[in-house]
Design a protein around this motif. Sequence first.
Motif, short mmCIF file in Angstrom:
data_model
loop_
_atom_site.label_atom_id
_atom_site.label_comp_id
_atom_site.label_asym_id
_atom_site.label_seq_id
_atom_site.Cartn_x
_atom_site.Cartn_y
_atom_site.Cartn_z
N SER A 89 0.93 -1.39 0.01
CA SER A 89 0.34 -0.33 0.20
C SER A 89 0.76 1.76 -0.25
CB SER A 89 -1.05 0.13 1.06
OG SER A 89 -0.42 0.50 2.16
N ALA A 90 1.83 0.96 0.38
CA ALA A 90 3.25 2.22 -0.09
C ALA A 90 3.69 2.40 -1.44
CB ALA A 90 4.40 2.02 1.50
N ARG A 95 -1.72 2.06 -5.27
CA ARG A 95 -2.81 2.91 -5.41
C ARG A 95 -3.43 3.60 -5.75
NH1 ARG A 95 -2.45 3.16 1.00
NH2 ARG A 95 -4.30 4.14 0.33
N ALA A 96 -2.81 4.00 -6.76
CA ALA A 96 -3.68 4.66 -8.55
C ALA A 96 -4.00 3.92 -9.25
CB ALA A 96 -2.41 5.14 -9.03
N ALA A 97 -3.39 2.10 -8.82
CA ALA A 97 -4.25 0.99 -9.80
C ALA A 97 -5.86 0.39 -9.04
CB ALA A 97 -2.97 -0.05 -10.01
N ARG A 175 3.50 -0.42 11.83
CA ARG A 175 2.39 -0.39 10.11
C ARG A 175 2.67 1.19 10.75
NH1 ARG A 175 -2.17 -3.41 8.84
NH2 ARG A 175 -2.04 -4.84 10.79
N ASP A 176 2.01 1.53 11.83
CA ASP A 176 1.80 2.68 11.46
C ASP A 176 2.90 4.33 11.06
OD1 ASP A 176 -0.73 2.26 13.61
OD2 ASP A 176 0.24 2.97 15.56
N GLN A 181 3.85 7.76 6.92
CA GLN A 181 5.18 8.22 6.05
C GLN A 181 5.22 8.63 4.82
OE1 GLN A 181 7.67 10.28 7.92
NE2 GLN A 181 5.85 9.37 9.94
N ARG A 182 4.06 7.59 4.46
CA ARG A 182 4.37 7.22 2.68
C ARG A 182 3.97 8.37 2.24
NH1 ARG A 182 -0.47 3.08 3.33
NH2 ARG A 182 -1.81 4.93 3.22
N SER A 183 4.93 8.91 0.93
CA SER A 183 3.97 9.71 -0.03
C SER A 183 3.36 9.72 -0.38
CB SER A 183 5.30 9.53 -0.93
OG SER A 183 5.40 8.77 -1.89
#
Length: 221
Positions: A89-90, A95-97, A175-176, A181-183
């Motif tokens: 998911s990062a 995510r776009a797909a 996990r948090d 932190q992911r962009s």
Amino acid sequence: MIITIDGPASAGKGTLASTLAEIYHLAYFDTGMVYRAVGLDLRLKNQDINDEDLAEAAARALTFAKMTELSKHQEFRSSEGGVAASVVSAQPRVRAALLKMQQDFALNPTFADGTPAKGAIYDGRDTGTVVCPQADIKFFITASSEVRAKRRFKELQEKGLDTPYEKVLADIVARDERDSQRSTAPLKAAPDAYIIDTSDMNIGEVVAKAREIIDNHKKSA
Ligand code: DC
């Protein structure tokens, strides 16, 4: 009516979402399932979950039918399944797909048996910010990492899984960090979300609080 419920792992979103879905007769979309499905699909094919090309291909090929099938696998809901979901998911292309599949559900919400519903409840991390920014009501459900780890530890014990508490807490903290932190679409409350900290609340109190907000919203709509 579209309601979104976002927040960190084990804050109580799933129980709240399924309870509200039943009370208000709304379809329920647990969006963590799309990432769990992609992670598990890669793992079952012995593919590297860190390889964004492979993960994007798995995400593009995902359908509701395939996700339902994968959800029956014993690893789907395991801690490892959660970690794999968090890793894929990062990846921005994953995510776009997976965005359209999630957004389309709001246009045509259906119950598990395929019958149409008048609205939907989403639960996830970015459903109020990215997937359904147009939602009628947004919740952000949170709790301290220790409280969430204790709840998760109890859940695992009830399932007969003997993971040490320290490992459960470390997994939640990691996990948090990855989720926030992911962009792309990091975990955060939408500016118009109702924030509920469930650290000192039981599920009955959380449901009562959410119902008060929803019923007030309906009266004023
Ligand atoms: O809610 P869950 O534990 O099933 O979610 C698994 C992972 O999927 C979580 O670590 C982050 C990711 N996820 C996400 O990035 N966006 C969502 N809307 C839902 C889940």
